[in-house]
Motif scaffolding. Structure first.
Motif, short mmCIF file in Angstrom:
data_model
loop_
_atom_site.label_atom_id
_atom_site.label_comp_id
_atom_site.label_asym_id
_atom_site.label_seq_id
_atom_site.Cartn_x
_atom_site.Cartn_y
_atom_site.Cartn_z
N PRO A 83 3.32 18.28 -0.11
CA PRO A 83 2.20 17.62 0.68
C PRO A 83 1.68 16.32 0.35
CG PRO A 83 1.67 19.97 0.22
CD PRO A 83 3.05 19.56 -0.71
N THR A 84 1.51 15.98 -0.87
CA THR A 84 1.15 14.63 -1.17
C THR A 84 2.13 13.49 -1.05
OG1 THR A 84 1.96 14.79 -3.46
CG2 THR A 84 -0.20 15.68 -3.12
N GLU A 85 3.34 13.97 -0.49
CA GLU A 85 4.33 12.74 -0.22
C GLU A 85 4.53 12.76 1.19
OE1 GLU A 85 7.72 12.96 -2.46
OE2 GLU A 85 6.71 13.04 -4.21
N VAL A 86 4.05 13.79 2.04
CA VAL A 86 4.20 13.56 3.35
C VAL A 86 3.96 12.35 4.20
CG1 VAL A 86 3.46 14.52 5.61
CG2 VAL A 86 3.94 15.99 3.79
N ALA A 87 2.90 11.57 3.90
CA ALA A 87 2.41 10.37 4.65
C ALA A 87 3.38 9.26 4.45
CB ALA A 87 1.12 10.17 4.36
N ARG A 88 3.85 9.07 3.33
CA ARG A 88 4.77 7.84 2.92
C ARG A 88 6.13 8.24 3.29
NH1 ARG A 88 3.47 4.12 -0.91
NH2 ARG A 88 5.61 4.22 -1.51
N ASN A 89 6.49 9.48 3.97
CA ASN A 89 7.79 9.79 4.41
C ASN A 89 7.53 10.28 5.87
OD1 ASN A 89 9.64 9.78 2.21
ND2 ASN A 89 7.82 10.70 1.00
N TYR A 90 6.87 9.57 6.60
CA TYR A 90 6.69 9.97 8.17
C TYR A 90 7.64 9.12 8.75
CZ TYR A 90 2.06 12.05 8.70
OH TYR A 90 1.07 12.80 8.46
N ASN A 135 3.68 -6.58 12.41
CA ASN A 135 3.10 -6.15 11.20
C ASN A 135 4.18 -5.39 10.39
OD1 ASN A 135 1.56 -5.86 8.87
ND2 ASN A 135 0.45 -3.82 9.60
N HIS A 136 5.36 -5.99 10.02
CA HIS A 136 6.48 -5.37 9.37
C HIS A 136 6.04 -5.28 7.95
CE1 HIS A 136 9.79 -5.05 12.36
NE2 HIS A 136 9.20 -6.27 12.82
N VAL A 137 5.42 -4.16 7.48
CA VAL A 137 5.12 -3.94 6.17
C VAL A 137 6.21 -2.72 5.75
CG1 VAL A 137 2.53 -4.12 6.52
CG2 VAL A 137 3.52 -1.90 6.90
N ASN A 138 6.37 -2.22 4.30
CA ASN A 138 6.89 -1.47 4.03
C ASN A 138 6.99 0.03 4.84
OD1 ASN A 138 6.91 1.17 1.70
ND2 ASN A 138 8.85 -0.15 1.38
N ILE A 139 8.13 0.37 5.27
CA ILE A 139 7.87 1.69 5.95
C ILE A 139 7.39 2.85 5.37
CG2 ILE A 139 10.29 2.56 5.76
CD1 ILE A 139 10.48 2.73 8.77
N MET A 140 7.53 2.91 3.99
CA MET A 140 7.00 4.03 3.32
C MET A 140 5.11 3.86 3.23
SD MET A 140 9.62 5.00 0.38
CE MET A 140 8.70 6.56 -0.07
N PHE A 219 18.40 2.52 1.07
CA PHE A 219 17.39 3.13 0.60
C PHE A 219 16.54 1.80 -0.14
CE2 PHE A 219 18.21 7.39 1.74
CZ PHE A 219 17.09 8.34 1.67
N ASP A 220 17.34 1.24 -0.99
CA ASP A 220 16.72 0.21 -1.74
C ASP A 220 16.15 -1.05 -0.73
OD1 ASP A 220 17.20 1.49 -3.95
OD2 ASP A 220 18.94 0.34 -4.37
N THR A 221 16.84 -1.34 0.27
CA THR A 221 16.72 -2.41 0.94
C THR A 221 15.78 -2.26 2.12
OG1 THR A 221 19.06 -3.21 0.99
CG2 THR A 221 17.60 -4.23 2.69
N HIS A 222 15.72 -1.03 2.85
CA HIS A 222 14.82 -0.72 4.18
C HIS A 222 13.82 0.30 3.84
CE1 HIS A 222 17.38 -3.50 6.17
NE2 HIS A 222 18.57 -2.77 6.10
N ILE A 223 14.05 1.13 3.01
CA ILE A 223 13.10 2.18 2.71
C ILE A 223 12.17 1.75 1.49
CG2 ILE A 223 12.75 4.73 2.26
CD1 ILE A 223 15.49 4.93 3.68
N GLU A 224 12.50 1.54 0.24
CA GLU A 224 11.87 1.31 -0.69
C GLU A 224 11.44 -0.45 -0.65
OE1 GLU A 224 13.57 2.63 -4.10
OE2 GLU A 224 13.75 4.83 -3.30
N GLY A 225 12.39 -1.10 0.15
CA GLY A 225 12.18 -2.37 0.32
C GLY A 225 11.40 -2.79 1.56
N ASP A 226 11.27 -3.97 2.11
CA ASP A 226 10.62 -4.27 3.38
C ASP A 226 11.48 -5.17 4.16
OD1 ASP A 226 10.44 -6.47 1.73
OD2 ASP A 226 8.15 -6.56 1.62
N ALA A 227 12.87 -5.16 3.83
CA ALA A 227 13.52 -6.10 4.87
C ALA A 227 13.79 -5.47 6.16
CB ALA A 227 15.03 -5.84 4.14
#
Length: 286
Positions: A83-90, A135-140, A219-227
């Motif tokens: 539950p504590t991780e749901v928001a960052r994984n929408y 507003n292209h911020v990190n997707i997580m 994952f490194d570039t687009h999910i945890e990164g902000d490319a």
């Protein structure tokens, strides 16, 4: 009823069995932020839909897509995500999930190849909206303010679903795709006696294990990164080209798609039912 006659067997075939569920379709007035505007949700193993009008044939494609989207949320609930991780994984539970909805619609025969690629709910429609996000911020991080970053999460996440799907197919020579990945997650979480919630790290580890170096980079570039998410190269690998002419956007089917690697990937992407041991026959044209 006609939509569910196709939806339920296709979902069960692709993702596995769920407990019996009840479904509710409600036609009600909704905020006119889009035309038409739909919303929906899943609660207590049931689906509710809000619509600006009583659905009819004129808006059937949108009705199909949202019903598939909401039905698949029953599988999201089965994942028992931390539950504590749901928001960052929408990005995954809404965006990638939305791509999966369109993919199952295509595989069930409810939409054709052209609609799957170019319709409002398809790849091109999602790319058009994502490409206009300011507003292209990190997707997580975007998930922590879901409605402020709606377009980034839903449409960007949809594109990530496409890239994940293609990465799985490339890594496995067409033997494993995004549907298999989701099904494997569900199967693991529904194992009798299992009580451990699914976490982002577990999701990431399985994705990289199945998708290899390409998935790690994604994952490194687009999910945890902000490319910014780009689909041109991925489309090229399928034998297509994204074409922009002024305000007109289109996906062009290239006629020189003759390399064996592209042929197998293209076939495995569009005609998954014919795949045998990672091999398939190239289907030309849209």
């Amino acid at each position: 009823a006609r939509i569910f006659e196709s939806l339920v067997p296709q979902a069960r075939k692709s993702l596995g069995e769920l407990n019996n569920s009840k479904f509710t379709l409600m036609a009600n007035v909704a905020p006119a932020t889009r035309d038409p505007y739909f919303s929906g949700g899943v609660l207590s193993n049931g689906i509710s839909i809000i619509s600006p009008v009583v659905p009819d044939e004129s808006i059937l494609p949108l009705v199909q897509h949202i019903l598939y989207h909401e039905y698949l949320h029953l599988y999201s609930e089965a994942l028992n995500f931390e539950p504590t991780e749901v928001a960052r994984n929408y990005w995954f539970f809404e965006g990638v999930h939305d791509y999966l909805s369109g993919l199952l619609l295509y595989e069930s025969g409810m939409v054709d190849r052209t609609a799957f690629m170019t319709a409002e709910t398809g790849l091109l429609g999602n790319w058009k909206i994502y490409s206009q996000v300011d507003n292209h911020v990190n997707i997580m991080e975007a998930g922590e303010a879901k409605f402020d970053n709606y377009d980034l999460i839903y449409y960007g996440g949809h594109l990530l679903g496409f890239l994940m799907d293609l990465t799985f197919l490339k890594a496995s020579d067409g033997a494993y795709d995004l549907v298999d990945f989701w099904s494997e997650l569900v199967s693991k979480q529904l194992t009798p006696g299992r009580a451990e919630p699914l976490t982002y790290q577990m999701l990431r580890d399985l994705a990289v294990e199945r998708g290899g170096k390409g998935m790690l980079e994604l994952f490194d570039t687009h999910i945890e990164g902000d490319a910014l998410i780009r689909i041109n190269q991925a489309l090229g690998n399928l034998g297509f080209e994204l074409v922009v002419e002024g305000t007109e956007w289109s996906i062009k089917d290239l006629t020189d798609n003759k390399s064996p690697a592209k042929a197998v990937l293209r076939a495995s992407y569009f005609d998954r039912a014919t795949i045998q041991s990672g091999k398939a026959i190239l289907n030309e044209g849209m």
